[in-house]
Design an enzyme around this catalytic site. Sequence first.
Site, short mmCIF file in Angstrom:
data_model
loop_
_atom_site.label_atom_id
_atom_site.label_comp_id
_atom_site.label_asym_id
_atom_site.label_seq_id
_atom_site.Cartn_x
_atom_site.Cartn_y
_atom_site.Cartn_z
N GLU A 94 1.00 -1.21 0.00
CA GLU A 94 -0.15 0.03 0.05
C GLU A 94 1.07 1.24 -0.09
OE1 GLU A 94 0.01 -2.60 2.01
OE2 GLU A 94 -1.90 -2.83 3.27
N TRP A 114 16.18 -38.55 -18.41
CA TRP A 114 15.32 -37.92 -17.89
C TRP A 114 13.78 -38.30 -17.88
CZ3 TRP A 114 17.41 -34.61 -14.24
CH2 TRP A 114 18.39 -34.14 -14.60
N ASP A 121 21.71 -39.88 -6.94
CA ASP A 121 21.62 -38.96 -8.18
C ASP A 121 22.73 -38.03 -8.34
OD1 ASP A 121 19.23 -40.53 -8.79
OD2 ASP A 121 17.79 -38.88 -8.17
N LEU A 146 11.10 -41.21 1.75
CA LEU A 146 10.97 -40.18 2.28
C LEU A 146 9.54 -39.40 1.93
CD1 LEU A 146 11.87 -38.02 4.42
CD2 LEU A 146 13.15 -36.89 2.64
#
Length: 348
Positions: free
Chosen positions: A53, A172, A202, A286
Amino acid sequence: MNYEEHMKRCIELARLGEGHVSPNPQVGCVVLDRYNNVISEGYHHEYGENHAERDALLKLGVEDAIGGTLVVNLEPCSHYGKTPPCADLIIERGLKRVVLGMRDVNPIVAGNGIRKLEAAGIEVIENILENECRQLNEVFIKNMTEHKTFVALKTATTLDGKIATSTGSSKWITSSAAREEVQIIRKRYDAILTSSSTVIADNPSMLHKNKIIIDRELKTDFKNSKIYQNGNIYIFYDEKLSKPQVNGINFIPTPTILEKIDLEYVLKKSYELGIMSVLIEAGGRLNGSILEYTDKIYQFFAPKIVGDNSALSCFDYRKVENISEAKEYKIEEVKAFPPDILIMLNKK
Ligand code: AOF
Ligand code: ZN
């Protein structure tokens, strides 16, 4: 007068602050003159800087907004924080109307901003695009009302929910457009959270300013893993082990439950460290164990099928007999990143 278009613009402006304003909310503001012409726009740029504002009003001459309307996605504040109260400036500048998306959930403000404006004779119109405004500030709302870290989870799978083949081949699954979107999603959250299994399997870089790694047995390579090469690193490990000393890494001793790191402790500790939101990027185990704390899921699907029962699944952590035991989610949005799609889901 229909204020929805202006509120949509406020949300768009607010998003420009994404990744820069945490732990504060994302706020955008549009100012209309007495004839309802847009005369100024503003947003909260950076934590500690002017609120939306103030940003919008300070671009105007002191008399420009007299009799005008201020549209903002969050109730204007009434407190002296890093800056003086926005409500005071709105009153000073002679606006006659304030249109807002949602009341502030910050207890210091909650309704006080509205009361202050109304006491000064300003008309207040509430709840314009309220759901969209709440969605925009879902992290801030959870932090303020539950005093907990917001948990988002990202996964990228084949149509059959696989994140890799049984040998671990995964590069991928999704194409470049989807992977570029992941970079944008990461910036939305204060930290990324992953596991030692993902780091070892990875060796990802996961560029981010804060990285949380759950490494119960201290198995990852602290010197050579790419993930440790930049950012603030927090490693949660079993408190029964002795604390390693590695420069630039924060090791956090953590209680375990049945030989697993206590995830509730990890999230509580993260909140105490000032991490208001995390993005989980990990494997099935996980992902599965942290689901009960997860507020939001980003699931990318590639139009591919592996078809191998022993390939790795994105949520793989328990045995279920009855379909009624499945966890249920609400789809918030679906976006195409050709040839893949992204489904955004929230906790039901
Ligand atoms: C913002 N940006 O545009 C608005 C906020 O510590 P402070 O002084 O920056 O105050 C933060 C509080 O102000 C925040 O928790 C929220 O209640 C209110 N409104 N905050 O950061 C804004 N309008
Ligand atoms: Zn303010």
